[in-house]
Design an enzyme around this catalytic site. Structure first.
Site, PDB file in Angstrom:
ATOM      1  N   ALA A  99       6.678  -8.915  -3.483  1.00 43.57           N
ATOM      2  CA  ALA A  99       7.440 -10.163  -3.568  1.00 43.57           C
ATOM      3  C   ALA A  99       8.934  -9.982  -3.875  1.00 43.57           C
ATOM      4  O   ALA A  99       9.783 -10.468  -3.105  1.00 43.57           O
ATOM      5  CB  ALA A  99       6.773 -11.090  -4.593  1.00 43.57           C
TER       6      ALA A  99
ATOM      7  N   ASP B  45       2.551 -12.934  -5.942  1.00 38.13           N
ATOM      8  CA  ASP B  45       3.403 -13.301  -4.801  1.00 38.13           C
ATOM      9  C   ASP B  45       3.915 -14.726  -4.922  1.00 38.13           C
ATOM     10  O   ASP B  45       4.930 -15.081  -4.327  1.00 38.13           O
ATOM     11  CB  ASP B  45       2.638 -13.121  -3.490  1.00 38.13           C
ATOM     12  CG  ASP B  45       2.610 -11.641  -3.145  1.00 38.13           C
ATOM     13  OD1 ASP B  45       1.760 -10.913  -3.708  1.00 38.13           O
ATOM     14  OD2 ASP B  45       3.471 -11.207  -2.364  1.00 38.13           O
TER      15      ASP B  45
HETATM   16  O1  MRU Z   1       0.956  -7.411   1.085  1.00 40.96           O
HETATM   17  P1  MRU Z   1       1.863  -6.826   0.043  1.00 40.96           P
HETATM   18  O2  MRU Z   1       1.730  -5.357  -0.090  1.00 40.96           O
HETATM   19  O3  MRU Z   1       3.290  -7.291   0.234  1.00 40.96           O
HETATM   20  O4  MRU Z   1       1.371  -7.472  -1.311  1.00 40.96           O
HETATM   21  C1  MRU Z   1       2.059  -7.207  -2.500  1.00 40.96           C
HETATM   22  C2  MRU Z   1       1.383  -7.754  -3.677  1.00 40.96           C
HETATM   23  O5  MRU Z   1       0.421  -8.464  -3.582  1.00 40.96           O
HETATM   24  C3  MRU Z   1       2.007  -7.488  -5.013  1.00 40.96           C
HETATM   25  O6  MRU Z   1       1.009  -7.434  -5.996  1.00 40.96           O
HETATM   26  C4  MRU Z   1       2.958  -8.645  -5.297  1.00 40.96           C
HETATM   27  O7  MRU Z   1       3.970  -8.745  -4.344  1.00 40.96           O
HETATM   28  C5  MRU Z   1       3.497  -8.679  -6.655  1.00 40.96           C
HETATM   29  S1  MRU Z   1       4.372  -7.303  -7.314  1.00 40.96           S
HETATM   30  C6  MRU Z   1       5.562  -7.023  -6.349  1.00 40.96           C
END
Ligand code: MRU
Length: 341
Positions: free
Chosen positions: A51, A231
């Site tokens: 995120a 997210d």
């Molecule tokens: O699909 P992704 O790899 O972008 O998912 C990321 C996540 O779910 C993380 O846990 C989330 O962005 C929070 S920490 C950066």
């Protein structure tokens, strides 16, 4: 401890340079984005992901869009919308685009310079937020903790040390982490590929487990606290995060283990009332039915492949942000801690 990690996001002479996370841990190589299509492709295939990082590249995307619109005559708003819509669930992506667009349209003469500055400010603020979250979150980690985490939440997703992983790293430095359990995070293996890579660099003792083995780990009394990122955190405290997070929250609740979400206030979206209002990204079947280009299921097999799930606030023990800790997590505590209540 290994040398400094490679830079995840950098801007060089009109080019957005991204560490290609699809190639980690084997190869450290870069994607060079000189136009919006290349950036959108990188976001869609998760070359850059997580995120806060999506917010930062969203803001840089506005600088790319402005230059491309001047070069090609394509409508700049059409270009920025392509960036904002590349993935729907992480609120940071669209808010990063909007922040840089506001800066570009109110920043005087040089719109591109204003967008760039907004992106750099966002990255710096995210780094500061990581440090503050690590400090607040540390108070929730007991001595000798066996920590379970899911997906990837460290420097690869952030302008700084990340979200949940920043807390884990701080707890490790404080000598409190006995072991880090890393969910492999099917199907794209952000845990096995990326969190194990970051844990190794930090010297944190860790093991990767299949997501489906977490239940037996709880049953064996081997988990003291769960730490995950988010997210999108909704107004009521519902948490959208990598698919598999909800199962961990249910398990933690059943086994009376604290379930802690670590997210900067840029990930709180008070305009989204509840988890039911979150658009969950659905991804290609091939991510489930194939591994490393090899078919696991008979060709043409259908798949259910949501990238995220929703954890209801009642299952979240605490929400750690750079502004402090909300606990219990509910409409009232989220409103108080949110940046723009
Ligand atoms: O699909 P992704 O790899 O972008 O998912 C990321 C996540 O779910 C993380 O846990 C989330 O962005 C929070 S920490 C950066």
């Amino acid at each position: 401890v290994a040398a400094d990690p490679p830079a995840t996001i950098a801007w060089r002479d009109g080019t957005l340079v991204l560490l290609d996370q699809t190639q980690l841990p084997g190869t450290e190589c870069y994607v060079e984005c000189r136009d919006v299509a290349t950036l959108v492709g990188a976001i869609e295939r998760l070359a850059v992901r997580g995120a806060p990082a999506l917010g930062i590249v969203g803001a840089y995307g506005v600088a790319l869009a402005l230059a491309e619109a001047t070069r090609t005559g394509v409508d700049v708003r059409e270009l920025t919308e392509r960036v904002a819509a590349a993935r729907p669930t992480a609120v940071n992506l669209r808010s990063g685009v909007e922040r840089a667009w506001r800066a570009a349209t109110t920043g005087g003469e040089d719109a591109a310079a204003a967008a760039l500055q907004a992106a750099q400010d966002l990255a710096a603020e995210d780094a500061a937020a990581s440090t503050a979250m690590a400090r607040h979150g540390l108070a929730l980690i007991p001595d000798g903790a066996r920590v379970l985490t899911h997906c990837n939440t460290g420097a690869l997703v952030s302008g700084g040390g990340g979200t949940a992983f920043a807390v884990i790293a701080a707890a490790h430095t404080a000598g409190r982490v006995r072991h880090l359990w890393v969910d492999e995070t099917r199907p794209l293996l952000q845990g096995a590929r990326l969190t194990a890579y970051e844990a190794r660099r930090c010297g944190i003792p860790h093991s990767v487990l299949p997501d489906s083995a977490a239940a037996s780990l709880f049953a064996a009394g081997q988990v003291d606290v769960v730490l995950v990122g988010a997210d999108r955190v909704c107004a009521d405290g519902s948490v959208a995060n990598k698919v598999g997070t909800y199962s961990l929250a249910v398990l933690a609740h059943h086994h009376a283990v604290p379930f802690v979400v670590v997210a900067p206030t840029t990930t709180i979206d008070v305009a989204t009332a509840t988890g039911a209002d979150v658009v969950i990204e659905q991804r290609a079947a091939g991510e489930v039915t194939r591994v490393g280009g090899v078919d696991l299921a008979p060709p043409g097999t259908a798949a259910y492949n949501p990238a995220f799930d929703i954890t209801p606030p009642a299952l979240v023990t605490a929400l750690v942000t750079e502004r402090g800790v909300a606990s219990p997590v509910d409409l009232e505590s989220v409103r108080r801690i949110a940046r723009d209540p």
